[in-house]
Design a protein around this motif. Structure first.
Motif, PDB file in Angstrom:
ATOM      1  N   TYR A  67       0.847  -1.191   0.000  1.00 32.78           N
ATOM      2  CA  TYR A  67       0.000   0.000   0.000  1.00 32.78           C
ATOM      3  C   TYR A  67       0.887   1.246   0.000  1.00 32.78           C
ATOM      4  O   TYR A  67       1.947   1.273   0.604  1.00 32.78           O
ATOM      5  N   GLN A  83      -1.513  -0.578  11.359  1.00 31.86           N
ATOM      6  CA  GLN A  83      -1.715   0.291  10.198  1.00 31.86           C
ATOM      7  C   GLN A  83      -1.081   1.649  10.481  1.00 31.86           C
ATOM      8  O   GLN A  83      -1.196   2.177  11.589  1.00 31.86           O
ATOM      9  N   LEU A  97      -9.516   0.267   1.494  1.00 33.46           N
ATOM     10  CA  LEU A  97      -8.126  -0.178   1.529  1.00 33.46           C
ATOM     11  C   LEU A  97      -7.600  -0.487   0.128  1.00 33.46           C
ATOM     12  O   LEU A  97      -6.438  -0.220  -0.181  1.00 33.46           O
TER      13      LEU A  97
END
Length: 108
Positions: A67, A83, A97
């Motif tokens: 990510y 996270q 997400l």
């Protein structure tokens, strides 16, 4: 050393004897500990590893990031652990997400 009858000694004499014993025991314990540590060093056994009984950690493979922060491309997350703050803030604002996934080419 003279043989002493402890029952006939005064409290002050007993206390002095106690202090002498504590001092003598402390010096003998320190000497014995130093001797044992020296023997351990000669055997090349690390003292800390022996006390904690820990094995060395196995090497983990490097994990590629999955990510990426669109506003700051230097901030990435591999999907492991907690996270990051930037991602939590984006998710709270209603984004999904999947919007932050890093697309990989087929050659990689």
């Amino acid at each position: 050393m003279k043989s002493r009858d402890l029952r006939t000694m005064s409290v002050d004499e007993l206390w002095k004897l106690h202090e002498q014993l504590v001092e003598e025991l402390a010096s003998k314990i320190a000497a014995e500990k130093a001797k044992l540590e020296d023997r351990l060093n000669k055997l090349s056994v690390p003292l800390i590893a022996k006390e904690t009984n820990e094995r060395p950690r196995r090497p983990y493979p490097k994990v590629l990031p999955k990510y990426r922060n669109p506003s700051n491309p230097d901030e990435t997350w591999a999907g492991r652990g907690k996270q990051p703050r930037w991602l939590r803030a984006q998710l709270r604002s209603g984004k999904k997400l999947d919007e932050f996934l890093i697309r990989r080419s087929a050659g990689r």
